[in-house]
Design a protein around this motif. Structure first.
Motif, PDB file in Angstrom:
ATOM      1  N   HIS A   1       0.833  -1.204   0.000  1.00  0.00           N
ATOM      2  CA  HIS A   1       0.000   0.000   0.000  1.00  0.00           C
ATOM      3  C   HIS A   1       0.869   1.255   0.000  1.00  0.00           C
ATOM      4  O   HIS A   1       0.562   2.231  -0.685  1.00  0.00           O
ATOM      5  CB  HIS A   1      -0.946   0.001   1.207  1.00  0.00           C
TER       6      HIS A   1
ATOM      7  N   GLY B   1      -3.922   6.073   3.461  1.00  0.00           N
ATOM      8  CA  GLY B   1      -5.291   5.667   3.827  1.00  0.00           C
ATOM      9  C   GLY B   1      -6.211   5.588   2.621  1.00  0.00           C
ATOM     10  O   GLY B   1      -7.070   4.717   2.540  1.00  0.00           O
ATOM     11  N   THR B   2      -6.022   6.500   1.685  1.00  0.00           N
ATOM     12  CA  THR B   2      -6.834   6.481   0.463  1.00  0.00           C
ATOM     13  C   THR B   2      -6.537   5.228  -0.340  1.00  0.00           C
ATOM     14  O   THR B   2      -7.454   4.568  -0.847  1.00  0.00           O
ATOM     15  CB  THR B   2      -6.558   7.742  -0.378  1.00  0.00           C
TER      16      THR B   2
ATOM     17  N   LYS C   1      -5.404   2.370   0.782  1.00  0.00           N
ATOM     18  CA  LYS C   1      -5.968   1.219   1.494  1.00  0.00           C
ATOM     19  C   LYS C   1      -7.469   1.098   1.276  1.00  0.00           C
ATOM     20  O   LYS C   1      -7.978   0.010   1.015  1.00  0.00           O
ATOM     21  CB  LYS C   1      -5.665   1.320   2.998  1.00  0.00           C
ATOM     22  N   SER C   2      -8.184   2.234   1.359  1.00  0.00           N
ATOM     23  CA  SER C   2      -9.638   2.176   1.167  1.00  0.00           C
ATOM     24  C   SER C   2      -9.990   1.871  -0.287  1.00  0.00           C
ATOM     25  O   SER C   2     -10.932   1.123  -0.549  1.00  0.00           O
ATOM     26  CB  SER C   2     -10.308   3.470   1.638  1.00  0.00           C
ATOM     27  N   HIS C   3      -9.228   2.404  -1.229  1.00  0.00           N
ATOM     28  CA  HIS C   3      -9.485   2.098  -2.643  1.00  0.00           C
ATOM     29  C   HIS C   3      -9.283   0.610  -2.908  1.00  0.00           C
ATOM     30  O   HIS C   3     -10.074  -0.014  -3.624  1.00  0.00           O
ATOM     31  CB  HIS C   3      -8.565   2.906  -3.553  1.00  0.00           C
TER      32      HIS C   3
ATOM     33  N   ALA D   1      -9.490  -1.878  -0.747  1.00  0.00           N
ATOM     34  CA  ALA D   1     -10.554  -2.640  -0.081  1.00  0.00           C
ATOM     35  C   ALA D   1     -11.869  -2.545  -0.854  1.00  0.00           C
ATOM     36  O   ALA D   1     -12.528  -3.564  -1.103  1.00  0.00           O
ATOM     37  CB  ALA D   1     -10.740  -2.137   1.352  1.00  0.00           C
ATOM     38  N   ARG D   2     -12.249  -1.326  -1.256  1.00  0.00           N
ATOM     39  CA  ARG D   2     -13.504  -1.163  -2.011  1.00  0.00           C
ATOM     40  C   ARG D   2     -13.407  -1.833  -3.379  1.00  0.00           C
ATOM     41  O   ARG D   2     -14.350  -2.482  -3.840  1.00  0.00           O
ATOM     42  CB  ARG D   2     -13.834   0.318  -2.173  1.00  0.00           C
TER      43      ARG D   2
END
Length: 176
Positions: free
Chosen positions: A141, A153-154, A156-158, A160-161
């Motif tokens: 990441h 953080g962006t 990681k969230s991208h 995951a989504r």
């Protein structure tokens, strides 16, 4: 009102304004022709139209009949469209060859590969880039954040989504 021939003569003399008037006068027919010819959407046709007018500006001195500027422009547009079509075919052939040569992990069918490609195409570009780097290319990441210029953080969230959407598109669950 100046004729096309008058505008061509003035543009050949260095008048940007005269050439701009030629573009204004002929851009709608050239773009319409390209939209019908390429059949691939307005954006590509508009790109090719822009290439057409750039080429026309560069070769204005070679125009034999200043009264026939519209047909001359459509001829340039046709050649540019043919170049774009050939380029798209070569690109598709390269993509197809790459897919044929790419190692397919055991147990993944061609249908699943196609479904994965379609699902990836539906992701937003930044999400797709994060998923491609982290899940397909093995980047951490942190590495992906550095490459893409996004906060950790962006990324990681991208990822995951994106992973969740891909699993859903393939009929799986995101329990992992």
């Amino acid at each position: 009102m100046m004729t096309d021939a008058d505008l061509v003569r003035a543009a050949r003399g260095g008048s940007d304004t005269a050439f701009a008037r030629l573009v204004e006068r002929h851009q709608a027919p050239v773009r319409g022709f390209l939209r019908r010819t390429l059949g691939s959407g307005w954006a590509e046709a508009d790109d090719v139209a822009q290439e057409t007018f750039l080429a026309a500006w560069a070769s204005l001195g070679r125009l034999k009949d200043p009264d026939g500027v519209r047909s001359w422009l459509c001829g340039i547009a046709w050649r540019k469209a043919q170049d774009r079509i050939r380029s798209a075919r070569r690109s598709a052939a390269r993509d197809h060859a790459w897919l044929d040569e790419a190692e397919t992990p055991a147990g993944i069918s061609a249908e699943d590969r196609m479904a994965m490609a379609a699902a990836m195409a539906e992701l937003a570009p930044d999400v797709r880039a994060c998923v491609a780097l982290c899940l397909a290319d093995g980047f951490s990441h942190g590495e992906a954040a550095g490459v893409l210029g996004l906060p950790l953080g962006t990324v990681k969230s991208h990822v995951a989504r994106g992973r969740a959407r891909l699993l859903k598109a393939l009929g799986g669950s995101d329990d992992a």
